[in-house]
Write a protein that holds these residues in place. Sequence first.
Motif, mmCIF file in Angstrom:
data_model
loop_
_atom_site.group_PDB
_atom_site.id
_atom_site.type_symbol
_atom_site.label_atom_id
_atom_site.label_comp_id
_atom_site.label_asym_id
_atom_site.label_seq_id
_atom_site.Cartn_x
_atom_site.Cartn_y
_atom_site.Cartn_z
ATOM 1 N N LEU A 193 53.384 30.029 38.453
ATOM 2 C CA LEU A 193 52.175 30.151 37.630
ATOM 3 C C LEU A 193 50.971 29.529 38.327
ATOM 4 N N GLU A 194 51.179 28.412 38.973
ATOM 5 C CA GLU A 194 50.088 27.772 39.716
ATOM 6 C C GLU A 194 49.568 28.683 40.821
ATOM 7 N N LEU A 195 50.462 29.397 41.475
ATOM 8 C CA LEU A 195 50.067 30.359 42.502
ATOM 9 C C LEU A 195 49.357 31.565 41.903
ATOM 10 N N TRP A 196 49.840 32.030 40.749
ATOM 11 C CA TRP A 196 49.381 33.288 40.181
ATOM 12 C C TRP A 196 48.038 33.205 39.470
ATOM 13 N N LEU A 197 47.822 32.165 38.677
ATOM 14 C CA LEU A 197 46.667 32.157 37.785
ATOM 15 C C LEU A 197 45.320 32.361 38.491
ATOM 16 N N PRO A 198 45.074 31.762 39.656
ATOM 17 C CA PRO A 198 43.779 31.999 40.300
ATOM 18 C C PRO A 198 43.557 33.449 40.726
ATOM 19 N N GLN A 199 44.635 34.236 40.841
ATOM 20 C CA GLN A 199 44.524 35.623 41.284
ATOM 21 C C GLN A 199 44.637 36.635 40.141
ATOM 22 N N ARG A 200 45.059 36.174 38.963
ATOM 23 C CA ARG A 200 45.400 37.074 37.843
ATOM 24 C C ARG A 200 44.283 38.060 37.524
ATOM 25 N N ASP A 201 43.090 37.570 37.303
ATOM 26 C CA ASP A 201 42.014 38.450 36.869
ATOM 27 C C ASP A 201 41.607 39.440 37.954
ATOM 28 N N ASP A 202 41.709 39.022 39.221
ATOM 29 C CA ASP A 202 41.366 39.927 40.318
ATOM 30 C C ASP A 202 42.321 41.109 40.371
ATOM 31 N N TYR A 203 43.597 40.884 40.034
ATOM 32 C CA TYR A 203 44.537 41.995 40.047
ATOM 33 C C TYR A 203 44.310 42.953 38.881
ATOM 34 N N VAL A 204 43.782 42.451 37.775
ATOM 35 C CA VAL A 204 43.356 43.354 36.705
ATOM 36 C C VAL A 204 42.190 44.199 37.192
ATOM 37 N N THR A 205 41.229 43.566 37.852
ATOM 38 C CA THR A 205 40.089 44.305 38.404
ATOM 39 C C THR A 205 40.552 45.362 39.398
ATOM 40 N N ARG A 206 41.524 45.022 40.230
ATOM 41 C CA ARG A 206 42.054 45.998 41.193
ATOM 42 C C ARG A 206 42.593 47.231 40.480
ATOM 43 N N GLY A 207 43.263 47.015 39.363
ATOM 44 C CA GLY A 207 43.786 48.157 38.637
ATOM 45 C C GLY A 207 42.699 49.020 38.031
ATOM 46 N N LEU A 208 41.645 48.381 37.527
ATOM 47 C CA LEU A 208 40.578 49.119 36.853
ATOM 48 C C LEU A 208 39.548 49.682 37.829
ATOM 49 N N ASP A 209 39.217 48.913 38.878
ATOM 50 C CA ASP A 209 38.193 49.336 39.837
ATOM 51 C C ASP A 209 38.461 48.676 41.178
ATOM 52 N N PRO A 210 39.242 49.310 42.041
ATOM 53 C CA PRO A 210 39.597 48.704 43.319
ATOM 54 C C PRO A 210 38.391 48.332 44.171
ATOM 55 N N THR A 211 37.273 49.015 44.000
ATOM 56 C CA THR A 211 36.096 48.715 44.823
ATOM 57 C C THR A 211 35.456 47.391 44.459
ATOM 58 N N ALA A 212 35.780 46.854 43.302
ATOM 59 C CA ALA A 212 35.154 45.616 42.827
ATOM 60 C C ALA A 212 36.031 44.397 43.056
ATOM 61 N N ALA A 213 37.266 44.596 43.551
ATOM 62 C CA ALA A 213 38.217 43.478 43.683
ATOM 63 C C ALA A 213 38.180 42.914 45.092
#
Length: 222
Positions: A193-213
């Motif tokens: 979880l410590e590894l994941w949380l800082p990246q979590r929102d960026d991976y949502v952005t990648r799914g919705l708009d790869p150009t913004a991640a």
Amino acid sequence: MTFSILAVDGDGAVGMAVTSSSPAVAARCVHLRAGVGGAASQNVTDPRLGTELLDALEAGASARDALDGVVRGRELIEYRQLTVLTLNGAAATFSGARTLGVHHAQAGSGVVAAGNMLAGTGVVDAVVEGFERSAGELEERLLAGLAAGLAAGGEAGPVHSAGLAVVRTVPWRETDLRVDWSDDPVGELGGLLELWLPQRDDYVTRGLDPTAAPSYGVPGDE
């Protein structure tokens, strides 16, 4: 064999954390649906029941009505332990007559926990209290609840697997972490979880708009 926690954050997120002496517990017990709620199917697990509980919630049933509808007339239901939680924090629980060992279920404010083959019923109470005393992201609070239950005695024997998942606004699990076999699954889950949380929102952005991640610098990732 298992204790678990389901909780909401009041802002549309619902998540679950679970640990067990058996392998890969999260593969069977965790059931979440964005915009709907969550359910746990454990003890002698029937994963179909979690899906049915979420279907009932999505169709407009209350937590209690959803659970009563799934349990009523169900063959072998006495072997099952179930919890269900709506997005507004309403909970219901069921522990069949053949639930294993010391077992207990407890609901709090936006949280419900249950367990079987426990060191004592206070384990489940500690899970709820640990969550309610905690702060931070829902993922962090779920882990705090799980850790509090383990500190209160956990299962009658050692746990070997754990998992944590959360859904929010997108139709997939924003967080979905598992430790399928370990001598310290809850501790390892905390490290993930410590590894994941800082990246979590960026991976949502990648799914919705790869150009913004952002890029993470792995081969082929630009």
